[in-house]
Design a protein around this motif. Structure first.
Motif, PDB file in Angstrom:
ATOM      1  N   ALA A   1      46.487  41.248  34.226  1.00  0.00           N
ATOM      2  CA  ALA A   1      46.026  41.044  35.457  1.00  0.00           C
ATOM      3  C   ALA A   1      45.102  41.629  36.044  1.00  0.00           C
ATOM      4  CB  ALA A   1      47.000  40.167  36.230  1.00  0.00           C
ATOM      5  N   GLY A   2      43.921  41.543  36.724  1.00  0.00           N
ATOM      6  CA  GLY A   2      43.250  42.545  37.987  1.00  0.00           C
ATOM      7  C   GLY A   2      41.902  42.233  37.031  1.00  0.00           C
ATOM      8  N   GLY A   3      41.242  43.622  37.389  1.00  0.00           N
ATOM      9  CA  GLY A   3      39.528  43.249  37.450  1.00  0.00           C
ATOM     10  C   GLY A   3      39.632  44.661  36.127  1.00  0.00           C
ATOM     11  N   GLY A   4      40.279  45.701  36.004  1.00  0.00           N
ATOM     12  CA  GLY A   4      40.143  47.184  36.091  1.00  0.00           C
ATOM     13  C   GLY A   4      38.481  47.988  37.159  1.00  0.00           C
ATOM     14  N   GLY A   5      38.105  47.468  38.548  1.00  0.00           N
ATOM     15  CA  GLY A   5      37.357  48.328  38.836  1.00  0.00           C
ATOM     16  C   GLY A   5      36.197  47.303  38.297  1.00  0.00           C
TER      17      GLY A   5
END
Length: 460
Positions: free
Chosen positions: A408-412
């Motif tokens: 999950a998440g956008g990794g910047g």
């Protein structure tokens, strides 16, 4: 990625940049984050995951659930509007736009040699778990490799959290120590795991008094340990050397935390919006209610990221072979490990399923909290990568030929969610390929890690 703006922002305010605002004001002072002004600029990663002068840093966390999953209800398919989540993952619906579901990833070393649980506890290293009851070995894990490089930018290099300590027994020639750790700071040393919320809180947000006490304790411990030199066997002398190394690492962490406390800055221009703990210091001891324990540890992890106290975390929701009881979910009998061996009995399988879904609810609440933390152009979740994992696919069969893995998440801004990525027919479906991709996004460049020499390339 579209900048995060309030609904009241006008088109003219959206066009403002930090540089334009400072020129217009004719000053050279740093700005706090403002919804109507792009005060932090783009999130550009520098060397070893350090944030650029105006960008928020990237963070990584691994969250572990013991005893596998119910394979009948785990997973997702790709539909017309992105992910169609199966029953176990349904609590993640509110956050699925920022979720990748993986199918088919595995650690090949786990299907060689003896079976059971312990040989599967190499999730973050990919290397063979040594069959031993004494000189344990798993391999340095990817979180700790990142902490070695990225940790110099924060007071704590990493935080390793859990809810259960190790228990001491053996099975099939393996020590049960393996079941209690997913993070290893060296091939033979598990990273110390904090299961007491108050101590975890103090480790990250202490005013300096705890560090001073720790220094005093370390002085005494080192004096006692040094007195043993020359009085023990060669094997024990080797163990003492490893012990001294661990103590020195702790000393270095204390010294670094002191330095950051005195400097009162993370040294990279960017400053977090959360600058003080948002909840009270936890009471001493372990909460009587497992729900309170789990949520406190997760809150501490999120707060550590919000305040930039660390950028690397692992959280074991429970140990492998855990006997954690979930009776609070209603009519659930037996511990988690016992439930995982349901033998397809409908009643026990239903109880196991509800335990699985509870863990997904905890994950969802954590991810939504991170997504609600605004860091300018992006949320905390957008700037992070949160990996959820278990060391078994089918807990009932001890099957690890594929693993339940979520990211999950956008990794910047480097990861595109709302997708299921199927590697089940890919000859090179090693989990360590995902680790290489994550480490690369954190600024830790490696040509090889574990058993993999190429990173996954389709996360964006």
């Amino acid at each position: 990625m579209t900048p995060r703006q309030s609904s009241s922002s006008s088109s003219s305010s959206r066009s403002l940049s930090r540089r334009h605002f400072l020129r217009g004001a004719g000053v050279a002072l740093g700005l706090p984050w403002l919804e109507s002004v792009n005060a932090w600029g783009s999130t550009v990663q520098g060397k070893a995951g350090a944030a650029a002068a105006t960008g928020a840093p990237r963070r990584f966390a691994a969250m572990f659930m013991g005893n596998g999953v119910n394979p009948h209800h785990w997973g997702a398919t790709n539909g017309a509007n992105g992910l169609d989540l199966m029953k176990t993952l349904s609590p993640l619906e509110p956050i699925k736009d920022k979720l990748l579901v993986f199918k088919g990833l595995w650690n090949p070393t786990t299907v060689m040699g003896p079976g059971g649980h312990y040989p599967k506890m190499n999730l973050l290293s990919g290397l063979t778990v040594k069959q031993t009851t004494t000189d344990v070995q798993v391999g340095t894990t990817m979180d700790q490799l990142m902490a070695q490089q990225i940790g110099k930018h924060t007071p704590a290099s990493s935080i390793v959290l859990g809810t259960e300590g190790p228990r001491y027994s053996t099975d099939s020639g393996f020590t049960s120590i393996y079941s209690a750790y997913i993070s290893w700071s060296s091939p033979t040393t598990p990273a110390p795991k904090e299961i007491y919320p108050q101590q975890a809180f103090d480790q990250l947000f202490d005013d300096g008094s705890k560090r001073r006490r720790d220094k005093s304790v370390l002085d005494t411990v080192l004096s006692d340990a040094n007195s043993l030199r020359g009085k023990v066997s060669g094997r024990d002398a080797h163990k003492l050397d490893e012990y001294f190394t661990s103590v020195r690492e702790l000393e270095q962490r204390i010294e670094k935390a002191d330095q950051f406390s005195k400097a009162n800055t993370n040294g990279h221009g960017w400053q977090p919006t959360v600058t003080a703990p948002t909840f009270a210091r936890p009471e001493a001891g372990i909460p009587a209610d497992v729900r309170d324990h789990l949520k406190l540890q997760l809150d501490i992890m999120v707060l550590a990221f919000q305040m930039d106290r660390t950028r690397i975390a692992t959280m074991m929701l429970n140990n492998d072979l855990s006997g954690m009881n979930f009776g609070f979910l209603g009519n659930i009998k037996g511990g988690q490990h016992e439930l995982s061996h349901h033998a397809n009995d409908p009643e026990r399988l239903d109880m196991y399923q509800r335990v699985n879904q509870y863990h997904m609810q905890l994950l969802s609440e954590t991810l939504q909290k991170m997504d609600g933390t605004n860091e300018g152009e992006r949320s905390l979740l957008d700037n992070s990568m949160i990996m959820f994992c278990s060391s078994l696919w089918d807990g009932n069969a001890h099957d690890s030929k594929q693993l339940p893995i979520l990211l999950a998440g956008g990794g910047g801004g480097t990861i595109k969610g709302n997708r299921m990525l199927d590697y089940s027919k890919n000859e090179n479906r090693k989990l360590c390929r995902l680790h290489l991709a994550v480490m690369d996004r954190m600024g830790v460049k490696m040509n090889q890690f574990g058993d993999a020499d190429t990173a996954l390339t389709d996360l964006a």
